[in-house]
Enzyme design. Structure first.
Site, PDB file in Angstrom:
ATOM      1  N   THR A  69     -65.735 -13.597 -21.381  1.00 29.54           N
ATOM      2  CA  THR A  69     -65.909 -12.155 -21.192  1.00 29.54           C
ATOM      3  C   THR A  69     -66.095 -11.787 -19.717  1.00 29.54           C
ATOM      4  O   THR A  69     -66.440 -10.662 -19.396  1.00 29.54           O
ATOM      5  CB  THR A  69     -67.137 -11.645 -21.972  1.00 29.54           C
ATOM      6  OG1 THR A  69     -68.292 -12.329 -21.478  1.00 29.54           O
ATOM      7  CG2 THR A  69     -66.992 -11.881 -23.462  1.00 29.54           C
ATOM      8  N   HIS A 134     -74.699 -18.872 -22.775  1.00 27.74           N
ATOM      9  CA  HIS A 134     -73.807 -18.200 -23.732  1.00 27.74           C
ATOM     10  C   HIS A 134     -74.541 -17.872 -25.035  1.00 27.74           C
ATOM     11  O   HIS A 134     -73.934 -17.379 -25.976  1.00 27.74           O
ATOM     12  CB  HIS A 134     -72.618 -19.098 -24.081  1.00 27.74           C
ATOM     13  CG  HIS A 134     -71.540 -19.134 -23.042  1.00 27.74           C
ATOM     14  ND1 HIS A 134     -71.163 -18.020 -22.315  1.00 27.74           N
ATOM     15  CD2 HIS A 134     -70.720 -20.131 -22.625  1.00 27.74           C
ATOM     16  CE1 HIS A 134     -70.175 -18.360 -21.485  1.00 27.74           C
ATOM     17  NE2 HIS A 134     -69.894 -19.629 -21.656  1.00 27.74           N
TER      18      HIS A 134
HETATM   19  P1  A3P Z   1     -58.175 -13.873 -18.949  1.00 25.51           P
HETATM   20  O1  A3P Z   1     -58.092 -15.120 -19.771  1.00 25.51           O
HETATM   21  O2  A3P Z   1     -57.925 -12.642 -19.761  1.00 25.51           O
HETATM   22  O3  A3P Z   1     -57.366 -13.913 -17.720  1.00 25.51           O
HETATM   23  P2  A3P Z   1     -65.173 -16.359 -18.445  1.00 25.51           P
HETATM   24  O4  A3P Z   1     -65.345 -16.396 -16.984  1.00 25.51           O
HETATM   25  O5  A3P Z   1     -66.321 -15.737 -19.163  1.00 25.51           O
HETATM   26  O6  A3P Z   1     -64.766 -17.672 -18.986  1.00 25.51           O
HETATM   27  O7  A3P Z   1     -63.993 -15.334 -18.720  1.00 25.51           O
HETATM   28  C1  A3P Z   1     -62.709 -15.658 -18.305  1.00 25.51           C
HETATM   29  C2  A3P Z   1     -61.888 -14.417 -18.082  1.00 25.51           C
HETATM   30  O8  A3P Z   1     -62.300 -13.761 -16.875  1.00 25.51           O
HETATM   31  C3  A3P Z   1     -60.434 -14.785 -17.894  1.00 25.51           C
HETATM   32  O9  A3P Z   1     -59.692 -13.720 -18.479  1.00 25.51           O
HETATM   33  C4  A3P Z   1     -60.332 -14.832 -16.376  1.00 25.51           C
HETATM   34  O10 A3P Z   1     -59.028 -14.716 -15.886  1.00 25.51           O
HETATM   35  C5  A3P Z   1     -61.199 -13.653 -15.980  1.00 25.51           C
HETATM   36  N1  A3P Z   1     -61.685 -13.741 -14.598  1.00 25.51           N
HETATM   37  C6  A3P Z   1     -62.071 -14.841 -13.922  1.00 25.51           C
HETATM   38  N2  A3P Z   1     -62.451 -14.528 -12.683  1.00 25.51           N
HETATM   39  C7  A3P Z   1     -62.298 -13.190 -12.550  1.00 25.51           C
HETATM   40  C8  A3P Z   1     -62.512 -12.267 -11.468  1.00 25.51           C
HETATM   41  N3  A3P Z   1     -62.958 -12.687 -10.303  1.00 25.51           N
HETATM   42  N4  A3P Z   1     -62.245 -10.975 -11.703  1.00 25.51           N
HETATM   43  C9  A3P Z   1     -61.793 -10.555 -12.890  1.00 25.51           C
HETATM   44  N5  A3P Z   1     -61.566 -11.370 -13.951  1.00 25.51           N
HETATM   45  C10 A3P Z   1     -61.828 -12.682 -13.786  1.00 25.51           C
END
Ligand code: A3P
Length: 341
Positions: A69, A134
């Protein structure tokens, strides 16, 4: 690395073995139902250890989220905000931890029992100690409920969250198959892969997913924040995408280290935003080529944490009908709570 002995975690194996199980996202392990949420045994073991041993200090701050998320982003931003006093953020400082360390490794993770080690960079240069988890609110150690600790919770549209989770676990599974030092000889390793997205979707809609049901996870923090709005800050990923600067200011205020006028004039907020942007983090060498060590031997490429970072990207993988289905479920479950995605 955790300094908890293997034996002290062993005693939770039995407790976990008595829980209801469900064959979840094959070929990943069965999920276990604990206090109305589904967990992989590995994380639950850590959660139970924390339940029995974790003692927060009142100044500790927890960055909480379900999986996928935006927790990597929240960690990078929070860490940069909290430690900004000790680094130049203009790109000229090679010692900036984010350049050498994957954001996840900057902040100890509750379920990995990392709080028992003292070598966390988060403590450096900032008066607060950040932790990540989490766990749903209701499954956090009681010691945290009873403390006055502050909590930041990030959540995201369920459709994007689901798609992000499926891709992440798909990568994780294919990695395990490639690197498993003790492969199961009965399995054809070239063909092992995560269940198709449609199957995973049905499970997700039934609430059967890591740390799921997702909507209950969100509700747990939402209800807690209604009771304790000063100490629980809820952020929606989509809002943070729209106006990252305002949320960086809010986070700093919440941490008790708001930006000074001088910092504002110098553009420090913008630098934090820029440094933690999707592109900037994705393109850092450490995140491009490094491995994030999922403890005890399991690994995933750090690049798996930076996939697309696009709001509404689910449309490329789920039909309109699937989108409506999950929206309907979530709407019904959240009805009356006052929360909307
Ligand atoms: P997507 O798979 O839709 O690209 P988490 O960090 O909780 O594991 O969530 C991962 C999601 O956050 C991924 O989404 C990832 O690409 C996105 N994400 C990671 N770094 C980010 C950033 N700096 N800004 C915006 N989204 C980011």
């Amino acid at each position: 690395a955790s300094n908890i002995s293997h034996e002290s975690l062993e005693k939770y194996v039995e407790e976990i073995s008595n829980l209801p199980k469900e064959q979840g996202w094959r070929p990943l392990k069965d999920l276990c139902l604990y206090q109305n949420f589904w967990f992989y045994p590995f994380f639950l073991q850590g959660a139970l250890y924390a339940r029995d041993h974790f003692r927060p200090r009142p100044t500790d701050i927890f960055l909480c989220s379900s999986m996928k998320t935006g927790s990597t982003w929240l960690k990078a931003l929070s860490f940069t905000i909290a430690t900004r006093g000790s680094h130049r953020l203009d790109g000229s400082d090679p010692t900036i931890p984010l350049r050498t360390t994957v954001p996840h490794d900057c902040i100890p993770f509750l379920e990995f029992n990392e709080y028992s080690t003292t070598t966390t960079v988060a403590a450096e240069g900032s008066k607060i100690q950040l932790y990540a988890s989490h766990l749903p609110y209701t499954c956090l150690p009681k010691s945290i409920h009873d403390s006055n600790c502050r909590i930041v919770y990030i959540c995201r549209d369920p459709k994007d969250t689901f798609v992000s989770l499926w891709f992440f676990l798909k990568k994780f599974v294919s990695n395990q198959t490639k690197t498993d030092p003790d492969p199961d000889p009965d399995q054809d390793h070239d063909t092992v892969s995560l269940i198709p997205i449609e199957e995973a979707f049905d499970l997700f809609c039934k609430g059967i997913s890591s740390y799921g049901p997702y909507w209950e996870h969100v509700l747990s923090y939402w209800e807690a924040s209604k009771r304790n709005p000063e100490n629980i800050l809820i952020i929606k990923y989509e809002d943070m995408v729209k106006d990252t600067g305002s949320w960086v200011r809010k986070l700093a205020e919440f941490f008790g280290c708001g930006f000074s006028e001088e910092e504002e004039e110098k553009g420090v907020v913008e630098r934090v935003v820029e440094m933690c942007s999707f592109e900037s983090l994705r393109d850092m060498e450490v995140n491009k080529s490094g491995m994030k060590h999922e403890k005890r031997g399991k690994e995933i490429e750090s690049s798996a944490y930076f996939r697309k970072g696009i709001v509404g990207h689910w449309r490329n993988y789920l039909s309109d009908e699937m989108g409506k289905k999950i929206d309907g479920i979530v709407e019904e479950k959240l009805r009356g709570s006052g929360f909307r995605f």
